[in-house]
Write a protein that holds these residues in place. Structure first.
Motif, PDB file in Angstrom:
ATOM      1  N   GLU A  55       4.713 -49.667  27.729  1.00 57.30           N
ATOM      2  CA  GLU A  55       3.746 -48.649  28.432  1.00 57.30           C
ATOM      3  C   GLU A  55       2.996 -47.925  27.486  1.00 57.30           C
ATOM      4  N   VAL A  56       1.812 -47.675  27.685  1.00 54.57           N
ATOM      5  CA  VAL A  56       0.920 -47.013  26.986  1.00 54.57           C
ATOM      6  C   VAL A  56       1.383 -45.621  26.797  1.00 54.57           C
ATOM      7  N   ASP A  57       1.730 -45.042  25.377  1.00 52.88           N
ATOM      8  CA  ASP A  57       2.319 -43.832  24.909  1.00 52.88           C
ATOM      9  C   ASP A  57       3.684 -43.766  25.089  1.00 52.88           C
ATOM     10  N   ASN A  58       4.150 -44.623  25.528  1.00 50.91           N
ATOM     11  CA  ASN A  58       5.843 -44.689  25.776  1.00 50.91           C
ATOM     12  C   ASN A  58       6.566 -45.096  24.701  1.00 50.91           C
ATOM     13  N   PHE A  59       6.728 -44.405  23.620  1.00 56.47           N
ATOM     14  CA  PHE A  59       7.457 -44.780  22.499  1.00 56.47           C
ATOM     15  C   PHE A  59       8.762 -44.629  22.452  1.00 56.47           C
ATOM     16  N   ALA A  60       9.485 -43.681  23.604  1.00 57.16           N
ATOM     17  CA  ALA A  60      10.838 -43.615  23.788  1.00 57.16           C
ATOM     18  C   ALA A  60      11.462 -45.211  24.102  1.00 57.16           C
ATOM     19  N   SER A  61      10.706 -46.313  24.349  1.00 60.22           N
ATOM     20  CA  SER A  61      11.046 -47.626  24.689  1.00 60.22           C
ATOM     21  C   SER A  61      11.173 -48.322  23.439  1.00 60.22           C
ATOM     22  N   LEU A  62      10.955 -47.668  22.451  1.00 64.01           N
ATOM     23  CA  LEU A  62      11.135 -48.462  21.116  1.00 64.01           C
ATOM     24  C   LEU A  62      12.446 -48.177  20.504  1.00 64.01           C
ATOM     25  N   GLU A  63      12.976 -49.087  19.717  1.00 67.27           N
ATOM     26  CA  GLU A  63      14.215 -48.852  18.870  1.00 67.27           C
ATOM     27  C   GLU A  63      13.913 -47.772  17.850  1.00 67.27           C
ATOM     28  N   PRO A  64      15.053 -47.153  17.481  1.00 62.88           N
ATOM     29  CA  PRO A  64      14.743 -46.012  16.422  1.00 62.88           C
ATOM     30  C   PRO A  64      14.048 -46.299  15.255  1.00 62.88           C
ATOM     31  N   LEU A  68      10.434 -45.247  13.400  1.00 62.86           N
ATOM     32  CA  LEU A  68      10.133 -44.852  11.803  1.00 62.86           C
ATOM     33  C   LEU A  68       9.073 -45.674  11.045  1.00 62.86           C
ATOM     34  N   LEU A  69       9.247 -47.092  11.767  1.00 61.92           N
ATOM     35  CA  LEU A  69       8.222 -47.891  10.689  1.00 61.92           C
ATOM     36  C   LEU A  69       6.806 -47.719  11.211  1.00 61.92           C
ATOM     37  N   ILE A  70       6.491 -47.710  12.511  1.00 56.86           N
ATOM     38  CA  ILE A  70       5.240 -48.044  13.185  1.00 56.86           C
ATOM     39  C   ILE A  70       4.422 -46.997  12.505  1.00 56.86           C
ATOM     40  N   PRO A  71       4.784 -45.456  12.640  1.00 55.98           N
ATOM     41  CA  PRO A  71       4.011 -44.566  11.912  1.00 55.98           C
ATOM     42  C   PRO A  71       3.544 -44.681  10.402  1.00 55.98           C
ATOM     43  N   ILE A  72       4.543 -45.334   9.903  1.00 55.60           N
ATOM     44  CA  ILE A  72       4.254 -45.542   8.155  1.00 55.60           C
ATOM     45  C   ILE A  72       3.274 -46.699   7.971  1.00 55.60           C
ATOM     46  N   GLY A 127       1.526 -43.791  17.079  1.00 54.87           N
ATOM     47  CA  GLY A 127       2.463 -42.728  17.447  1.00 54.87           C
ATOM     48  C   GLY A 127       2.373 -41.284  16.971  1.00 54.87           C
ATOM     49  N   PHE A 128       1.225 -41.156  15.939  1.00 51.83           N
ATOM     50  CA  PHE A 128       1.127 -39.774  15.608  1.00 51.83           C
ATOM     51  C   PHE A 128       0.670 -38.874  16.756  1.00 51.83           C
ATOM     52  N   SER A 129       0.969 -37.544  16.629  1.00 50.95           N
ATOM     53  CA  SER A 129       0.684 -36.486  17.625  1.00 50.95           C
ATOM     54  C   SER A 129      -0.657 -36.015  17.281  1.00 50.95           C
ATOM     55  N   VAL A 130      -1.450 -36.976  17.729  1.00 51.75           N
ATOM     56  CA  VAL A 130      -3.050 -36.281  17.813  1.00 51.75           C
ATOM     57  C   VAL A 130      -3.680 -37.069  19.036  1.00 51.75           C
ATOM     58  N   LEU A 272       0.924 -40.841   3.697  1.00 50.63           N
ATOM     59  CA  LEU A 272       2.274 -41.407   3.911  1.00 50.63           C
ATOM     60  C   LEU A 272       3.371 -40.422   4.241  1.00 50.63           C
ATOM     61  N   LEU A 273       3.143 -39.194   3.849  1.00 46.46           N
ATOM     62  CA  LEU A 273       4.005 -38.171   4.314  1.00 46.46           C
ATOM     63  C   LEU A 273       4.077 -38.001   5.805  1.00 46.46           C
ATOM     64  N   ALA A 274       2.665 -37.761   6.342  1.00 42.40           N
ATOM     65  CA  ALA A 274       2.681 -37.754   7.750  1.00 42.40           C
ATOM     66  C   ALA A 274       3.180 -38.905   8.520  1.00 42.40           C
ATOM     67  N   GLY A 275       3.322 -40.011   7.985  1.00 45.10           N
ATOM     68  CA  GLY A 275       3.976 -41.216   8.476  1.00 45.10           C
ATOM     69  C   GLY A 275       5.369 -40.792   8.635  1.00 45.10           C
ATOM     70  N   VAL A 276       6.003 -40.649   7.555  1.00 46.82           N
ATOM     71  CA  VAL A 276       7.340 -40.386   7.276  1.00 46.82           C
ATOM     72  C   VAL A 276       7.838 -39.392   8.228  1.00 46.82           C
ATOM     73  N   ILE A 277       7.220 -38.206   8.239  1.00 43.31           N
ATOM     74  CA  ILE A 277       7.587 -37.069   9.266  1.00 43.31           C
ATOM     75  C   ILE A 277       7.370 -37.320  10.682  1.00 43.31           C
ATOM     76  N   THR A 278       6.442 -38.076  10.924  1.00 40.90           N
ATOM     77  CA  THR A 278       6.404 -38.290  12.373  1.00 40.90           C
ATOM     78  C   THR A 278       7.413 -39.711  12.810  1.00 40.90           C
ATOM     79  N   GLY A 279       7.766 -40.404  11.652  1.00 44.64           N
ATOM     80  CA  GLY A 279       8.763 -41.632  12.105  1.00 44.64           C
ATOM     81  C   GLY A 279      10.331 -40.870  12.080  1.00 44.64           C
ATOM     82  N   LEU A 280      10.529 -40.066  11.365  1.00 45.32           N
ATOM     83  CA  LEU A 280      11.895 -39.346  11.164  1.00 45.32           C
ATOM     84  C   LEU A 280      12.013 -38.430  12.487  1.00 45.32           C
TER      85      LEU A 280
END
Length: 563
Positions: A55-64, A68-72, A127-130, A272-280
């Motif tokens: 579902e759109v914006d439902n990132f809770a449905s993804l495996e952890p 982590l990987l997708i924002p990077i 999944g970035f918070s924008v 890259l730092l933004a991707g890592v922080i978002t993923g973590l």
């Protein structure tokens, strides 16, 4: 020939700062084009999301691991687009659009627009918070300004078309036409003129109609209901708004701190730092990822779980300031909506002293939190008021929203000296956005509105020949064309009233050429130092002349009477 004449007459009509059928029809065209571009953008990033989300914006449905990987991977994609378009074309979003409107008549560079489309798509899909309103504003402005420049319309009308495109973009993205109009007037153009207001309204309406045809007539926050409030609670609203005004100051300040602290890093490292922080952060709190609407849904889904709401609030705050501060090409308003709803729901809990179970007020306080927080972050109280009214599809929110908006804005602006986040970003980037009242007035008028086409042109004539003509008391400018080996120069010729008996009885003022698309502001910039002379309006080639504008004509326009 007829097409050329009709296009020429269209340009003349649009050079005047007045409401016209031509400008209104162009507003409709801008609304259709920009709205279609935004719909394409939204469909693109949502389709990309659905490749890995159920579902759109439902990132809770993804495996952890995937969270982590997708924002990077998204950060790497954004960097790739920046390389393709070259780094100097990376500036995007609402602050950049404000700068272009104020200093470049709304003309948007093509490569920046490509960066915004593909970079924004990657940011939102990963999944970035924008928010999607940043790309909507940029792409809407670009879509309409491209039309105006392609038709070589006067710059004053292109500036209006840019506003039309922005309104259509916001309206098509959120189905909020009224809020879109007010946002353009309050944040971007910062003026209310009827001849500007009408085409922007039409454009916003077109964007909304197109959005409803594709996405339906849903209002994204219609699930938030407004309860009936006890009279004494309006006093609490004042405190509620003031607290959110203070928090908005902290929010704006932290975004600017992130921008300053990490500026020495190169673009690749920042992204890259933004991707890592978002993923973590997303690994532990996936509900904080995405635009912000998923966080708002959790306000309704778990209104009594204050620990969960606080955790999502803190995570969303961190993800947003790092995403925006590190240069992810997305908007700010989407996350602000989510943060406002979470803050509003959290600040409802002190009412437990008066109510045994205040959870029935959660939706109401969430939407009031959006109104107050959005107001003080971007300094747009009217746009915030209309946005919550349209997003919730309820007019009952107007009175309580006004009661939180006013203290929020006053607290942020006067007590904490908090300016709009967009203005702070422009100041930091040294992008000028202010203009004098004279220039602002003259930017609204094209040179074709004041051009004198009945000038008398002499070709390398003698002084005696010109004097004989001036003795006939002509009422239009007299121009001397001097041809040199590699250049052509025009001079405005007038009597010399300096009482210098030894010199020539004539004065020759060198004339610069301006484009037929130019506004009177460009003419004023050329002539203001001498406060005399004239410019010529160029024809199809730089050294051809179609008319003259004198300093006296510009001065007369500035001193005109108006209602």
């Amino acid at each position: 020939m007829k097409r050329r004449l009709s296009l020429a007459s269209l340009r003349v009509a649009l050079s005047h700062p007045r409401t016209s059928v031509q400008l209104s029809l162009l507003g409709v065209l801008a609304g259709i084009c920009s709205g279609s571009l935004i719909i394409l953008f939204r469909l693109s990033y949502e389709s990309l999301q659905l490749l890995w989300l159920d579902e759109v914006d439902n990132f809770a449905s993804l495996e952890p691991e995937m969270r982590l990987l997708i924002p990077i991977l998204g950060a790497l994609a954004i960097f790739l687009f920046a390389i393709i378009t070259r780094f100097k074309h990376y500036r995007t979003g609402i602050p950049f659009v404000i700068y272009r409107v104020k200093n470049h008549n709304g003309l948007m560079p093509f490569k920046n627009t490509l960066n915004q489309f593909f970079g924004g798509m990657a940011a939102l899909a990963s999944g970035f918070s924008v928010g999607r309103e940043g790309p909507s504003v940029h792409l809407g402005a670009a879509g309409s300004s491209f039309i105006g420049n392609w038709l070589k319309l006067p710059y004053n009308s292109i500036r209006i078309l840019t506003g039309c495109g922005i309104a259509a973009g916001i309206s098509a993205s959120f189905n909020t036409p009224f809020a879109a109009v007010l946002f353009v007037m309050e944040v971007v153009l910062r003026e209310y003129k009827i001849h500007i207001f009408i085409p922007i309204m039409l454009s916003a309406a077109c964007g909304s109609v197109l959005s409803r045809l594709v996405f339906g007539d849903d209002h994204e926050l219609a699930f938030l209901t407004i309860a009936e409030f006890d009279t004494w609670m309006y006093l609490y609203f004042i405190l509620f708004g003031a607290v959110l005004g203070g928090i908005s100051t902290l929010f704006n300040m932290q975004i600017m701190n992130i921008i300053r602290w990490f500026r020495p890093m190169n673009m690749f490292s920042r992204l890259l730092l933004a991707g890592v922080i978002t993923g973590l952060v997303g690994w532990f709190i996936p509900n904080a990822m995405g635009t912000g609407f998923s966080a708002i849904h959790w306000v309704v889904a778990a209104p009594q779980d204050i620990q969960l709401l606080l955790a999502i609030l803190l995570a969303k705050f961190i993800l947003t300031i790092f995403a925006i501060g590190l240069g992810i090409p997305g908007g700010l308003i989407g996350p602000v909506l989510g943060l406002g709803a979470l803050l509003g729901a959290t600040l409802m809990y002190p009412l437990g002293l008066a109510y045994e179970d205040p959870s029935h007020l959660t939706s109401s306080f969430a939407i009031l939190g959006i109104a107050a927080f959005l107001t003080s972050v971007v300094h747009a109280p009217l746009a915030a008021l209309s946005a919550v009214m349209e997003l919730s599809n309820s007019v009952d929110v107007v009175l309580p929203a006004m009661m939180v908006i006013v203290p929020s804005y006053v607290t942020a602006n006067q007590l904490f000296k908090n300016s709009s986040i967009f203005i702070r970003q422009l100041d930091y980037q040294n992008l000028p956005y202010t203009t004098s009242s004279i220039r602002s007035t003259l930017q609204k008028v094209g040179v074709l509105a004041l051009i004198d086409r009945e000038y008398k042109l002499f070709m390398d004539a003698t002084d005696k020949h010109i004097l004989d003509f001036l003795d006939t008391a002509p009422t239009h400018p007299v121009v001397q064309k001097s041809t040199y080996e590699i250049d052509v120069q025009y001079f405005l010729v007038q009597y010399d009233y300096s009482l210098n008996k030894e010199g020539s009885p004539l004065r020759f003022f060198p004339m610069q050429g301006v484009s037929a698309q130019a506004t009177l502001a460009e003419v004023y910039e050329i002539l203001q130092h001498r406060r005399e002379g004239a410019v010529y309006v160029q024809g199809s080639t730089p050294h051809s002349i179609v008319g003259v504008i004198t300093w006296d004509a510009v001065r007369s326009y500035l001193y005109r009477k108006e209602y």
